[in-house]
Design an enzyme around this catalytic site. Structure first.
Site, short mmCIF file in Angstrom:
data_model
loop_
_atom_site.label_atom_id
_atom_site.label_comp_id
_atom_site.label_asym_id
_atom_site.label_seq_id
_atom_site.Cartn_x
_atom_site.Cartn_y
_atom_site.Cartn_z
N LYS A 95 64.79 -11.54 -17.13
CA LYS A 95 64.12 -10.69 -18.13
C LYS A 95 63.16 -9.69 -17.48
O LYS A 95 62.03 -9.51 -17.92
CB LYS A 95 63.38 -11.55 -19.16
CG LYS A 95 64.30 -12.44 -19.99
CD LYS A 95 63.52 -13.19 -21.07
CE LYS A 95 64.45 -14.03 -21.92
NZ LYS A 95 64.97 -15.22 -21.19
N ARG A 96 63.63 -9.02 -16.45
CA ARG A 96 62.80 -8.05 -15.75
C ARG A 96 62.72 -6.74 -16.54
O ARG A 96 63.65 -6.38 -17.27
CB ARG A 96 63.35 -7.77 -14.36
CG ARG A 96 63.39 -8.98 -13.43
CD ARG A 96 62.01 -9.60 -13.23
NE ARG A 96 62.00 -10.52 -12.11
CZ ARG A 96 61.67 -11.79 -12.19
NH1 ARG A 96 61.33 -12.31 -13.36
NH2 ARG A 96 61.65 -12.55 -11.11
#
Length: 278
Positions: A95-96
């Site tokens: 989830k960057r």
């Protein structure tokens, strides 16, 4: 070959199930493992043995490795590499989300073939703007890797943000889906699935329209959270062949017995068969 096409090929023989590897503290304890690097390594090894030959898509939750620092990342590297060597596609649930060179750094970490963390796909957050993610989209295009953009997630807190609408009455989640669809459009015109997918909760009562997405749909919320196979099909609609429900809790609860986990995978996968490929 695009990531979407690779995923469809894998699903044709292994089904459309995505299984998570989530070594959180309570699960390590319930497996009788120590809450340390040794426990993490043993948990990951068992998951690899249970899933590597049975599942099309495996999703390690990066946070549970990151908490152990460099030793945890070393185990994650080995887990990703072994799964991929044995025929699984791996989506690293990181989830960057960032901008510019920082986002490019994240893209290289997770999608560059030269990286020790190199995965088939990665999850990303569009909170800084959809096109802040361009570096990861570009690397995915270059290497045939996948990107799953958070669009309409299954957690209740998401509604206050993701359901907000612009002046034209289009929700944020729908805007994200539409922008992903635009990137996939050249492939969809050729009858192929593209590299850009979205994350859509299987428990949503008002999901975004997905009919023109042309990419994979990662669907958490099935199983313990209440989502069903019929929910997946209803939400995905014409894109059902690209919908990959994520089931983790109920499968991991059958561990550490590898045979029991394999049986649980088979039972869950029966609800989500793949489609023959010509």
């Amino acid at each position: 070959m695009t990531f979407g096409e690779k995923l469809l090929n894998a699903a044709s023989t292994r089904g459309r199930l995505c299984v998570g590897i989530d070594p959180h503290e309570s699960l390590l304890t319930s497996w009788g493992l120590p809450v340390n690097v040794d426990g993490l390594a043993e948990f990951s090894r068992a998951c690899v043995e249970a899933f590597a030959d049975t599942v099309a898509l495996v999703k390690p939750q990066v946070a549970f490795y990151e908490r152990f620092g460099s030793a945890g990342f070393a185990i994650l590297e080995e887990t990703i590499q072994t799964l991929r060597e044995r025929g699984c596609l791996v989506v690293s649930d990181a989830k960057r989300g960032d901008i510019g060179s920082t986002m490019a750094g994240y893209a290289s970490a997770w999608l560059d073939p030269a990286s020790p963390l190199s995965s088939d796909a990665v999850t990303v957050s569009p909170y800084l703007g959809f096109h802040s993610l361009d570096p990861v989209f570009e690397l995915a295009e270059q290497h045939g890797r996948g990107v799953f953009v958070l669009a309409a997630t299954s957690n209740p807190e998401a509604r206050e943000l993701q359901d907000q609408q612009n002046a034209d009455g289009v929700s944020i989640s729908q805007q994200i889906v539409d922008q992903a669809a635009a990137l996939n459009a050249p492939y969809m015109a050729q009858g192929k699935a593209g590299n850009i997918g979205v994350v859509i909760g299987a428990t949503l009562s008002k999901p975004p329209r997905l009919s023109t997405l042309g990419g994979a749909i990662l669907m958490p919320g099935v199983g313990a959270q209440g989502g069903t196979a019929s929910d997946v099909d209803e939400i995905a609609g014409d894109m059902a062949h690209l919908a990959f429900p994520n089931v983790s809790r109920s499968i991991l609860a059958t561990g550490p017995d590898i045979a029991e986990m394999k049986n649980s995978v088979a039972k869950n996968a029966a609800d989500f068969p793949g489609f023959p490929r010509s």
